[in-house]
Design a protein around this motif. Structure first.
Motif, PDB file in Angstrom:
ATOM      1  N   ASN A 176     179.796   0.262  77.939  1.00  0.00           N
ATOM      2  CA  ASN A 176     178.667   0.099  77.025  1.00  0.00           C
ATOM      3  C   ASN A 176     177.515   1.038  77.404  1.00  0.00           C
ATOM      4  O   ASN A 176     177.615   1.795  78.368  1.00  0.00           O
ATOM      5  CB  ASN A 176     178.216  -1.371  76.982  1.00  0.00           C
ATOM      6  CG  ASN A 176     177.648  -1.853  78.301  1.00  0.00           C
ATOM      7  OD1 ASN A 176     176.998  -1.126  79.046  1.00  0.00           O
ATOM      8  ND2 ASN A 176     177.911  -3.125  78.613  1.00  0.00           N
ATOM      9  N   GLN A 177     176.433   0.960  76.652  1.00  0.00           N
ATOM     10  CA  GLN A 177     175.315   1.891  76.844  1.00  0.00           C
ATOM     11  C   GLN A 177     174.605   1.716  78.177  1.00  0.00           C
ATOM     12  O   GLN A 177     173.940   2.640  78.638  1.00  0.00           O
ATOM     13  CB  GLN A 177     174.323   1.755  75.694  1.00  0.00           C
ATOM     14  CG  GLN A 177     174.901   2.337  74.416  1.00  0.00           C
ATOM     15  CD  GLN A 177     173.968   2.206  73.248  1.00  0.00           C
ATOM     16  OE1 GLN A 177     173.600   1.099  72.880  1.00  0.00           O
ATOM     17  NE2 GLN A 177     173.600   3.328  72.673  1.00  0.00           N
ATOM     18  N   TYR A 233     179.882   2.659  72.172  1.00  0.00           N
ATOM     19  CA  TYR A 233     180.704   2.392  73.345  1.00  0.00           C
ATOM     20  C   TYR A 233     181.622   3.578  73.605  1.00  0.00           C
ATOM     21  O   TYR A 233     182.213   4.115  72.671  1.00  0.00           O
ATOM     22  CB  TYR A 233     181.557   1.136  73.129  1.00  0.00           C
ATOM     23  CG  TYR A 233     180.729  -0.068  72.778  1.00  0.00           C
ATOM     24  CD1 TYR A 233     180.265  -0.910  73.772  1.00  0.00           C
ATOM     25  CD2 TYR A 233     180.386  -0.326  71.464  1.00  0.00           C
ATOM     26  CE1 TYR A 233     179.473  -2.009  73.467  1.00  0.00           C
ATOM     27  CE2 TYR A 233     179.594  -1.427  71.130  1.00  0.00           C
ATOM     28  CZ  TYR A 233     179.142  -2.262  72.139  1.00  0.00           C
ATOM     29  OH  TYR A 233     178.363  -3.330  71.837  1.00  0.00           O
ATOM     30  N   ASP A 240     179.725  -0.673  66.957  1.00  0.00           N
ATOM     31  CA  ASP A 240     179.992  -2.113  66.971  1.00  0.00           C
ATOM     32  C   ASP A 240     181.082  -2.520  65.988  1.00  0.00           C
ATOM     33  O   ASP A 240     181.845  -3.439  66.239  1.00  0.00           O
ATOM     34  CB  ASP A 240     178.722  -2.900  66.639  1.00  0.00           C
ATOM     35  CG  ASP A 240     177.825  -3.106  67.841  1.00  0.00           C
ATOM     36  OD1 ASP A 240     178.307  -2.967  68.980  1.00  0.00           O
ATOM     37  OD2 ASP A 240     176.636  -3.400  67.634  1.00  0.00           O
ATOM     38  N   HIS A 246     174.204   0.865  69.843  1.00  0.00           N
ATOM     39  CA  HIS A 246     175.393   0.051  69.624  1.00  0.00           C
ATOM     40  C   HIS A 246     176.662   0.885  69.667  1.00  0.00           C
ATOM     41  O   HIS A 246     177.567   0.716  68.848  1.00  0.00           O
ATOM     42  CB  HIS A 246     175.292  -0.713  68.296  1.00  0.00           C
ATOM     43  CG  HIS A 246     174.039  -1.511  68.166  1.00  0.00           C
ATOM     44  ND1 HIS A 246     173.832  -2.675  68.858  1.00  0.00           N
ATOM     45  CD2 HIS A 246     172.914  -1.280  67.448  1.00  0.00           C
ATOM     46  CE1 HIS A 246     172.642  -3.152  68.564  1.00  0.00           C
ATOM     47  NE2 HIS A 246     172.064  -2.335  67.716  1.00  0.00           N
ATOM     48  N   ARG A 300     185.062   4.741  74.936  1.00  0.00           N
ATOM     49  CA  ARG A 300     186.377   4.113  75.128  1.00  0.00           C
ATOM     50  C   ARG A 300     187.346   5.128  75.725  1.00  0.00           C
ATOM     51  O   ARG A 300     187.466   6.246  75.232  1.00  0.00           O
ATOM     52  CB  ARG A 300     186.948   3.618  73.817  1.00  0.00           C
ATOM     53  CG  ARG A 300     186.152   2.485  73.205  1.00  0.00           C
ATOM     54  CD  ARG A 300     186.732   2.064  71.869  1.00  0.00           C
ATOM     55  NE  ARG A 300     188.116   1.665  71.964  1.00  0.00           N
ATOM     56  CZ  ARG A 300     188.545   0.420  72.117  1.00  0.00           C
ATOM     57  NH1 ARG A 300     187.674  -0.559  72.200  1.00  0.00           N
ATOM     58  NH2 ARG A 300     189.828   0.154  72.179  1.00  0.00           N
TER      59      ARG A 300
END
Length: 98
Positions: free
Chosen positions: A52-53, A92, A9, A90, A94
């Protein structure tokens, strides 16, 4: 080359694909069917895509269906980073374009 990394995050890099093992952009990615590859279709060579998760669990099935022109050793790196995201909180995944 689209590089792969996992960030938290706060933006800190938690994990990254080995140097030179990002996604090699080819026209085959641009030609992916949006119905069969709704997640990977979002990749573009010059921009970033963030998953995201809740989205990351959909990626392995798409990686399994990739045509040979898109596959290779890089798929294994993407799978490993999907697991990192799935095991944390939390986080990600990318895809970072040039």
């Amino acid at each position: 080359m689209i590089n792969l990394e996992v960030r938290g995050d706060s933006g800190d890099v938690v994990a990254r694909a080995r140097a030179g093992t990002g996604v090699e952009w080819t026209d085959a990615f641009a030609a992916l069917d949006t119905v069969r590859f709704p997640m990977l279709w979002a990749l573009i060579p010059y921009g970033d895509a963030v998953f995201n998760q809740r989205q990351v669990p959909l990626l392995p099935a798409e990686l399994d269906r990739l045509p040979a022109a898109c596959a290779g050793d890089r798929v294994g790196q993407a799978r490993e980073l999907c697991q990192v995201v799935g095991q944390g909180q939390h986080l990600y995944l990318r895809f970072v374009g040039d």
